[in-house]
Write a protein that holds these residues in place. Structure first.
Motif, PDB file in Angstrom:
ATOM      1  N   TYR A  57       3.435  59.727 -45.153  1.00 56.78           N
ATOM      2  CA  TYR A  57       3.704  58.529 -45.451  1.00 56.78           C
ATOM      3  C   TYR A  57       3.449  57.459 -44.110  1.00 56.78           C
ATOM      4  N   LYS A  58       4.270  57.750 -43.141  1.00 52.99           N
ATOM      5  CA  LYS A  58       3.833  56.461 -42.433  1.00 52.99           C
ATOM      6  C   LYS A  58       2.377  56.945 -41.460  1.00 52.99           C
ATOM      7  N   VAL A  59       1.895  58.183 -41.426  1.00 51.95           N
ATOM      8  CA  VAL A  59       0.880  58.585 -40.868  1.00 51.95           C
ATOM      9  C   VAL A  59      -0.436  57.697 -41.534  1.00 51.95           C
ATOM     10  N   LEU A  60      -0.379  57.622 -42.603  1.00 51.57           N
ATOM     11  CA  LEU A  60      -1.440  57.138 -43.854  1.00 51.57           C
ATOM     12  C   LEU A  60      -0.878  55.600 -43.742  1.00 51.57           C
ATOM     13  N   LYS A  61       0.140  55.014 -43.709  1.00 53.04           N
ATOM     14  CA  LYS A  61      -0.272  53.564 -44.264  1.00 53.04           C
ATOM     15  C   LYS A  61      -1.237  52.511 -42.757  1.00 53.04           C
ATOM     16  N   GLU A  62      -0.104  53.743 -41.552  1.00 52.24           N
ATOM     17  CA  GLU A  62      -0.445  53.103 -40.343  1.00 52.24           C
ATOM     18  C   GLU A  62      -2.468  53.060 -40.163  1.00 52.24           C
ATOM     19  N   LYS A  63      -2.897  54.523 -40.533  1.00 53.04           N
ATOM     20  CA  LYS A  63      -4.487  54.069 -40.866  1.00 53.04           C
ATOM     21  C   LYS A  63      -5.238  53.080 -41.677  1.00 53.04           C
ATOM     22  N   ILE A  64      -4.075  52.752 -42.792  1.00 55.50           N
ATOM     23  CA  ILE A  64      -4.235  51.510 -43.304  1.00 55.50           C
ATOM     24  C   ILE A  64      -4.769  50.062 -42.726  1.00 55.50           C
ATOM     25  N   VAL A  65      -3.471  50.663 -42.085  1.00 58.36           N
ATOM     26  CA  VAL A  65      -2.448  48.331 -41.086  1.00 58.36           C
ATOM     27  C   VAL A  65      -3.517  48.569 -40.828  1.00 58.36           C
ATOM     28  N   LEU A  66      -4.207  49.442 -39.446  1.00 55.28           N
ATOM     29  CA  LEU A  66      -5.195  49.511 -37.932  1.00 55.28           C
ATOM     30  C   LEU A  66      -6.733  49.543 -38.826  1.00 55.28           C
ATOM     31  N   GLY A  67      -6.859  49.858 -40.144  1.00 52.23           N
ATOM     32  CA  GLY A  67      -7.648  49.774 -40.390  1.00 52.23           C
ATOM     33  C   GLY A  67      -8.753  50.958 -40.374  1.00 52.23           C
ATOM     34  N   GLN A  68      -8.152  52.171 -39.771  1.00 48.68           N
ATOM     35  CA  GLN A  68      -9.251  53.404 -39.521  1.00 48.68           C
ATOM     36  C   GLN A  68      -9.483  53.951 -40.864  1.00 48.68           C
ATOM     37  N   LEU A  69      -8.600  53.812 -41.778  1.00 49.04           N
ATOM     38  CA  LEU A  69      -9.247  53.472 -43.551  1.00 49.04           C
ATOM     39  C   LEU A  69      -8.882  52.280 -44.063  1.00 49.04           C
ATOM     40  N   LYS A  70     -10.556  51.675 -44.675  1.00 53.51           N
ATOM     41  CA  LYS A  70     -11.275  50.806 -44.642  1.00 53.51           C
ATOM     42  C   LYS A  70     -11.274  50.225 -46.421  1.00 53.51           C
ATOM     43  N   PRO A  71     -10.475  49.747 -47.007  1.00 55.35           N
ATOM     44  CA  PRO A  71     -10.756  49.222 -48.535  1.00 55.35           C
ATOM     45  C   PRO A  71     -12.235  50.068 -49.254  1.00 55.35           C
ATOM     46  N   GLY A  72     -11.847  50.899 -50.375  1.00 61.32           N
ATOM     47  CA  GLY A  72     -12.772  51.349 -50.835  1.00 61.32           C
ATOM     48  C   GLY A  72     -12.977  52.705 -50.448  1.00 61.32           C
ATOM     49  N   ASP A  73     -11.683  53.230 -49.045  1.00 55.00           N
ATOM     50  CA  ASP A  73     -12.717  54.643 -48.618  1.00 55.00           C
ATOM     51  C   ASP A  73     -11.488  55.432 -49.606  1.00 55.00           C
ATOM     52  N   MET A  74     -12.188  56.239 -49.370  1.00 54.63           N
ATOM     53  CA  MET A  74     -11.570  58.075 -49.986  1.00 54.63           C
ATOM     54  C   MET A  74     -10.953  58.482 -49.281  1.00 54.63           C
ATOM     55  N   LEU A  75      -9.384  58.784 -49.706  1.00 54.50           N
ATOM     56  CA  LEU A  75      -8.591  59.656 -49.339  1.00 54.50           C
ATOM     57  C   LEU A  75      -8.611  61.039 -48.990  1.00 54.50           C
ATOM     58  N   LEU A  76      -7.917  61.833 -48.593  1.00 61.44           N
ATOM     59  CA  LEU A  76      -8.369  63.427 -48.377  1.00 61.44           C
ATOM     60  C   LEU A  76      -7.467  63.706 -49.245  1.00 61.44           C
ATOM     61  N   SER A  77      -7.981  64.804 -50.361  1.00 64.07           N
ATOM     62  CA  SER A  77      -7.249  65.294 -51.344  1.00 64.07           C
ATOM     63  C   SER A  77      -6.010  65.827 -51.550  1.00 64.07           C
ATOM     64  N   GLU A  78      -5.216  66.187 -51.885  1.00 62.59           N
ATOM     65  CA  GLU A  78      -3.993  66.597 -52.054  1.00 62.59           C
ATOM     66  C   GLU A  78      -4.010  68.106 -51.473  1.00 62.59           C
ATOM     67  N   ASN A  79      -4.504  68.596 -51.414  1.00 64.42           N
ATOM     68  CA  ASN A  79      -4.555  70.109 -51.362  1.00 64.42           C
ATOM     69  C   ASN A  79      -4.775  69.578 -49.865  1.00 64.42           C
ATOM     70  N   GLU A  80      -6.111  69.363 -49.011  1.00 61.62           N
ATOM     71  CA  GLU A  80      -6.691  68.917 -48.134  1.00 61.62           C
ATOM     72  C   GLU A  80      -5.198  68.402 -46.857  1.00 61.62           C
ATOM     73  N   LEU A  81      -4.574  67.671 -47.290  1.00 59.36           N
ATOM     74  CA  LEU A  81      -3.838  66.471 -47.060  1.00 59.36           C
ATOM     75  C   LEU A  81      -2.113  67.948 -46.298  1.00 59.36           C
TER      76      LEU A  81
END
Length: 232
Positions: free
Chosen positions: A10-34
């Motif tokens: 939760y913290k890692v993914l949220k931080e990536k979104i807040v810092l802009g490493q993951l941008k609006p519209g980007d698809m996250l890795l699948s549940e299996n991949e994560l």
């Protein structure tokens, strides 16, 4: 002691979104991949994603996966407490009246009770360092045999008053902020020399069946009429 794995994800993914490493519209890795990446199970990953989704950072698209949401900058969180507003806190609450009256047309309409039904009226004068700054009035349905404990409502917020009957967690709230001109009874209580615009906070409380269980209005002097909200 390290955090549970779902909190770490939760913290890692949220931080990536807040810092802009993951941008609006980007698809996250699948549940299996994560799950593979963090050496854990899909239910654990799903728990992390659910937490982030509940906070509005991502959304799910059935059959495809999770995407980073576009932030809604039009949403604000307003925290209101009639005993603390803006940059000051009320340090004196004077109980002016606690009484049982019959509902007039306006009270009956808002509380959805029959005309002439008995209701409780509570009037308070709120002050900051001995200066009256707000006039507060509340209306509650009257229940025969239910005692009115004045010392419990003098410094109580509106939900706390109602929570004497209903669970505070079951109360739904509706807030409306407007400008109204002062009335003679308010001018007398706040030592105003003439009618003037006031910030008015109208609070309406409902139970889980959306039935009104309380109505209140707090009238603030213009110089103390300051309410803050922040984006989440």
């Amino acid at each position: 002691m390290s955090s549970p794995i779902y909190i770490q994800i939760y913290k890692v993914l949220k931080e990536k979104i807040v810092l802009g490493q993951l941008k609006p519209g980007d698809m996250l890795l699948s549940e299996n991949e994560l799950a593979q990446q963090y050496s854990t199970s899909r239910p654990t990953v799903r728990k992390s994603l659910s937490m982030i989704e509940n906070e509005g950072y991502i959304y799910s698209y059935p059959g495809k996966g999770y995407y980073v949401a576009v932030p809604d900058h039009n949403k604000y969180t307003l925290v209101f407490n009639e005993l603390h507003s803006g940059d000051y806190s009320i340090n004196e609450s004077k109980l002016l009246e606690v009484n049982v009256i019959v509902a007039d047309e306006e009270i009956a309409r808002v509380l959805q009770v029959p005309l002439q039904r008995k209701v409780i009226i509570i009037r308070r004068l709120l002050s900051v360092t001995e200066e009256p700054v707000a006039y507060d009035v509340k209306y509650l349905p009257y229940y025969r045999g239910k005692p009115i404990v004045e010392k419990e409502i003098q410094y109580a917020t509106f939900p706390e008053m109602v929570a004497q009957k209903d669970s505070a967690f079951a109360i739904k709230k509706e807030l409306c902020i407007s400008i109204e001109y002062s009335q003679p009874i308010i001018e007398k209580s706040l030592y105003l020399k003439e009618s003037r615009p006031m910030l008015v906070v109208d609070q309406r409380l409902f139970d889980q069946q959306n039935q009104p269980i309380g109505w209140g209005k707090t009238y603030y002097k213009s110089e103390y009429g300051k309410i803050k909200a922040c984006s989440s």
